[in-house]
Design an enzyme around this catalytic site. Structure first.
Site, PDB file in Angstrom:
ATOM      1  N   ARG A  17       7.650  -6.341  18.033  1.00 50.64           N
ATOM      2  CA  ARG A  17       7.501  -5.654  16.740  1.00 50.64           C
ATOM      3  C   ARG A  17       8.397  -6.285  15.671  1.00 50.64           C
ATOM      4  NH1 ARG A  17      10.561  -3.482  12.911  1.00 50.64           N
ATOM      5  NH2 ARG A  17      11.940  -2.623  14.502  1.00 50.64           N
ATOM      6  N   ASP A  18       9.708  -6.165  15.815  1.00 45.80           N
ATOM      7  CA  ASP A  18      10.613  -6.679  14.772  1.00 45.80           C
ATOM      8  C   ASP A  18      10.516  -8.198  14.710  1.00 45.80           C
ATOM      9  OD1 ASP A  18      12.453  -6.477  12.749  1.00 45.80           O
ATOM     10  OD2 ASP A  18      14.015  -5.519  13.925  1.00 45.80           O
ATOM     11  N   HIS A 209      21.342  -1.596  16.355  1.00 47.40           N
ATOM     12  CA  HIS A 209      20.252  -2.544  16.083  1.00 47.40           C
ATOM     13  C   HIS A 209      20.813  -3.625  15.153  1.00 47.40           C
ATOM     14  CE1 HIS A 209      15.835  -3.272  15.120  1.00 47.40           C
ATOM     15  NE2 HIS A 209      16.403  -3.862  14.096  1.00 47.40           N
ATOM     16  N   HIS A 211      21.091  -7.455  13.511  1.00 45.40           N
ATOM     17  CA  HIS A 211      20.496  -8.753  13.181  1.00 45.40           C
ATOM     18  C   HIS A 211      21.648  -9.756  13.090  1.00 45.40           C
ATOM     19  CE1 HIS A 211      16.219  -7.684  12.272  1.00 45.40           C
ATOM     20  NE2 HIS A 211      16.747  -6.468  12.295  1.00 45.40           N
ATOM     21  N   CYS A 242      13.008  -8.790   8.607  1.00 46.63           N
ATOM     22  CA  CYS A 242      12.220  -7.756   7.944  1.00 46.63           C
ATOM     23  C   CYS A 242      11.602  -8.382   6.703  1.00 46.63           C
ATOM     24  CB  CYS A 242      13.088  -6.565   7.556  1.00 46.63           C
ATOM     25  SG  CYS A 242      12.139  -5.323   6.652  1.00 46.63           S
ATOM     26  N   ASN A 251      16.892 -10.903  15.058  1.00 49.06           N
ATOM     27  CA  ASN A 251      17.684  -9.868  15.732  1.00 49.06           C
ATOM     28  C   ASN A 251      18.643 -10.528  16.715  1.00 49.06           C
ATOM     29  OD1 ASN A 251      14.964  -8.544  15.038  1.00 49.06           O
ATOM     30  ND2 ASN A 251      16.184  -6.786  15.663  1.00 49.06           N
TER      31      ASN A 251
HETATM   32  P1  HMG Z   1       1.803   3.284   0.003  1.00 52.50           P
HETATM   33  O1  HMG Z   1       1.071   2.173  -0.660  1.00 52.50           O
HETATM   34  O2  HMG Z   1       2.735   4.114  -0.819  1.00 52.50           O
HETATM   35  O3  HMG Z   1       0.780   4.235   0.780  1.00 52.50           O
HETATM   36  O4  HMG Z   1       2.606   2.625   1.203  1.00 52.50           O
HETATM   37  P2  HMG Z   1       0.043   5.536   0.290  1.00 52.50           P
HETATM   38  O5  HMG Z   1       0.596   6.679   1.061  1.00 52.50           O
HETATM   39  O6  HMG Z   1       0.067   5.632  -1.208  1.00 52.50           O
HETATM   40  O7  HMG Z   1      -1.471   5.236   0.749  1.00 52.50           O
HETATM   41  C1  HMG Z   1      -2.213   4.191   0.137  1.00 52.50           C
HETATM   42  C2  HMG Z   1      -3.373   3.782   1.039  1.00 52.50           C
HETATM   43  O8  HMG Z   1      -2.833   3.220   2.238  1.00 52.50           O
HETATM   44  C3  HMG Z   1      -4.243   4.949   1.496  1.00 52.50           C
HETATM   45  O9  HMG Z   1      -5.572   4.405   1.633  1.00 52.50           O
HETATM   46  C4  HMG Z   1      -3.741   5.282   2.850  1.00 52.50           C
HETATM   47  O10 HMG Z   1      -4.705   5.853   3.716  1.00 52.50           O
HETATM   48  C5  HMG Z   1      -3.347   3.905   3.370  1.00 52.50           C
HETATM   49  P3  HMG Z   1      -6.711   4.700   0.528  1.00 52.50           P
HETATM   50  O11 HMG Z   1      -6.813   6.199   0.490  1.00 52.50           O
HETATM   51  O12 HMG Z   1      -6.167   4.106  -0.746  1.00 52.50           O
HETATM   52  O13 HMG Z   1      -7.896   3.975   1.087  1.00 52.50           O
HETATM   53  N1  HMG Z   1      -2.267   4.029   4.350  1.00 52.50           N
HETATM   54  C6  HMG Z   1      -2.299   3.525   5.594  1.00 52.50           C
HETATM   55  N2  HMG Z   1      -3.200   2.799   6.272  1.00 52.50           N
HETATM   56  C7  HMG Z   1      -2.910   2.475   7.550  1.00 52.50           C
HETATM   57  N3  HMG Z   1      -1.762   2.835   8.163  1.00 52.50           N
HETATM   58  C8  HMG Z   1      -0.822   3.548   7.524  1.00 52.50           C
HETATM   59  C9  HMG Z   1      -1.079   3.908   6.177  1.00 52.50           C
HETATM   60  N4  HMG Z   1      -0.364   4.610   5.280  1.00 52.50           N
HETATM   61  C10 HMG Z   1      -1.089   4.676   4.170  1.00 52.50           C
HETATM   62  N5  HMG Z   1       0.305   3.924   8.142  1.00 52.50           N
HETATM   63  C11 HMG Z   1       3.633   2.781   3.383  1.00 52.50           C
HETATM   64  C12 HMG Z   1       3.489   3.403   2.003  1.00 52.50           C
HETATM   65  C13 HMG Z   1       4.768   3.488   4.092  1.00 52.50           C
HETATM   66  C14 HMG Z   1       2.336   2.951   4.126  1.00 52.50           C
HETATM   67  C15 HMG Z   1       3.942   1.260   3.199  1.00 52.50           C
HETATM   68  O14 HMG Z   1       5.068   1.150   2.388  1.00 52.50           O
HETATM   69  C16 HMG Z   1       4.201   0.559   4.511  1.00 52.50           C
HETATM   70  O15 HMG Z   1       3.309   0.377   5.315  1.00 52.50           O
HETATM   71  N6  HMG Z   1       5.464   0.102   4.743  1.00 52.50           N
HETATM   72  C17 HMG Z   1       5.852  -0.529   5.994  1.00 52.50           C
HETATM   73  C18 HMG Z   1       6.828  -1.639   5.764  1.00 52.50           C
HETATM   74  C19 HMG Z   1       7.266  -2.186   7.107  1.00 52.50           C
HETATM   75  O16 HMG Z   1       6.579  -2.095   8.098  1.00 52.50           O
HETATM   76  N7  HMG Z   1       8.482  -2.815   7.125  1.00 52.50           N
HETATM   77  C20 HMG Z   1       9.030  -3.390   8.328  1.00 52.50           C
HETATM   78  C21 HMG Z   1       9.496  -2.365   9.334  1.00 52.50           C
HETATM   79  S1  HMG Z   1      11.092  -1.682   8.960  1.00 52.50           S
HETATM   80  C22 HMG Z   1      12.230  -2.754   9.725  1.00 52.50           C
HETATM   81  O17 HMG Z   1      11.854  -3.832  10.140  1.00 52.50           O
HETATM   82  C23 HMG Z   1      13.666  -2.313   9.908  1.00 52.50           C
HETATM   83  C24 HMG Z   1      13.999  -1.959  11.367  1.00 52.50           C
HETATM   84  O18 HMG Z   1      13.802  -3.083  12.215  1.00 52.50           O
HETATM   85  C25 HMG Z   1      15.477  -1.504  11.468  1.00 52.50           C
HETATM   86  C26 HMG Z   1      16.455  -2.455  10.774  1.00 52.50           C
HETATM   87  O19 HMG Z   1      16.458  -3.663  11.068  1.00 52.50           O
HETATM   88  O20 HMG Z   1      17.208  -1.941   9.940  1.00 52.50           O
HETATM   89  C27 HMG Z   1      13.142  -0.805  11.875  1.00 52.50           C
HETATM   90 MG    MG Z   2      15.213  -4.735  12.439  1.00 52.24          MG
END
Ligand code: HMG
Ligand code: MG
Length: 299
Positions: A17-18, A209, A211, A242, A251
């Site tokens: 995933r990450d 966690h 990096h 990320c 990581n």
């Molecule tokens: P948004 O654009 O604000 O979404 O994104 P929305 O709620 O306004 O919805 C817009 C459209 O997206 C809608 O469709 C929803 O149905 C669809 P429409 O009605 O327009 O046809 N939608 C989705 N479709 C599929 N799956 C979903 C989903 N949600 C809405 N889940 C959102 C908000 C949170 C979805 C967006 O910002 C997003 O996907 N962000 C994810 C970013 C990400 O994955 N970052 C990496 C992970 S975090 C990380 O790596 C850190 C970590 O490792 C820890 C660390 O290192 O600190 C965990």
């Molecule tokens: Mg991470």
């Protein structure tokens, strides 16, 4: 876990995933499934598989549903990232048993990573966790930017503790403290863990966690272990980053962590040689060598 292996610590593997969320190339679906199967076979007790986020935000993991399906019955036990109710619906449809929400300790990263303000992120997570718990799912919570943020600089400990506690209190069983951009050092790790303990969160509900941007991840893991932490996130071969955090690199490599624990006589249950072979195989698919020194030394 349930594999009968005695472990002193739990390594929570985040490579699929990450790691893969941050690769330029999209790894073929069959290779992702094989990666996860091999990691499980090498003794990793928890392997986070993918993310049910918006596919255009993280195209590398747009095949999340296909991946869980391809893994069959086993696919359901792998944790998946879920930011909101739409993501939860997708995870529930497939019978996933463990989800992870991911919050931000800073305003800027909440906006960049979740398109929400710091406060709004909780309105998104609250119904998601409530429905997940009602459906019998286990929920992990991440808090990102625990030590520093590329836009806001140093992040106050109190701010991290307030956000982290709020996330855990939604109904999560574990809080993983993310050094998303890898700037933390050992003293800060101890201070943050002390602050969480003082706020009523014991080491047992916390995970770390790290990096490795500044080469501090392994030292930080050691500091956390000495403090009493027993769950460590790591990524096979040191893959990771990320896409929404500038300067986030790989990581902590799982191999580096396993090597350290082996030297300390701390049982991880992981077959290090098998793990190195897996990371070397994945490096071949990605077309670049693993940044892990242990993979280089043993590979
Ligand atoms: P948004 O654009 O604000 O979404 O994104 P929305 O709620 O306004 O919805 C817009 C459209 O997206 C809608 O469709 C929803 O149905 C669809 P429409 O009605 O327009 O046809 N939608 C989705 N479709 C599929 N799956 C979903 C989903 N949600 C809405 N889940 C959102 C908000 C949170 C979805 C967006 O910002 C997003 O996907 N962000 C994810 C970013 C990400 O994955 N970052 C990496 C992970 S975090 C990380 O790596 C850190 C970590 O490792 C820890 C660390 O290192 O600190 C965990
Ligand atoms: Mg991470």
């Amino acid at each position: 876990m349930g594999d009968g292996v005695e472990r002193d610590v739990t390594i929570y593997e985040v490579g699929p995933r990450d790691g893969l969320q941050n690769e330029k190339s999209i790894v073929p679906l069959a290779d992702k499934a094989e990666f996860i199967r091999r990691l499980v076979a090498a003794g990793l007790p928890v392997v986070e598989a993918t993310s049910f986020v918006h596919p255009s935000w993280v195209p590398q993991l747009a095949d999340a549903a296909e991946l869980i399906e391809l893994l069959g019955q086993d696919g359901r036990r792998h944790p998946v990232l879920v930011p909101n109710e739409r993501g939860l619906d997708r995870a529930l449809e497939l019978g996933c048993e463990h989800i992870a929400i991911f919050g931000s300790a800073t305003e800027t990263f909440a906006q960049r990573n979740l398109n929400r303000s710091l406060d709004e992120q909780f309105s998104m997570f609250e119904p998601t966790v409530a429905r997940a718990r009602a459906a019998g799912l286990d929920v992990r919570a991440y808090v990102s930017m625990c030590f520093g943020d590329p836009w806001e600089g140093a992040v106050p400990v109190d701010q991290v503790v307030t956000v982290g506690k709020r996330l855990l209190d939604l109904g999560a069983s574990q809080l993983s403290l993310g050094d998303t951009i890898g700037v933390g050092t050992t003293g800060q790790v101890g201070a943050l863990l002390d602050a969480f303990n003082a706020a009523g969160l014991p080491d047992e509900v916390l995970a770390v966690h790290f990096h490795d941007t500044y080469g501090q991840a392994l030292a930080n893991a050691y500091a956390a272990w000495q403090h009493g932490i027993r769950t460590f996130d790591a990524s096979a071969g040191g893959l990771g980053g990320c896409p929404y955090a500038e300067s986030a690199t790989g990581n902590l490599a799982t191999e580096d962590l396993v090597w350290m624990f082996r030297g300390l006589g701390v049982e991880t249950g992981v077959d290090l040689d098998a793990l190195v072979r897996i990371s070397t195989w994945m490096a071949g698919i990605l077309g670049r060598p693993s940044p892990s020194r242990v993979v280089t030394a043993l590979g």
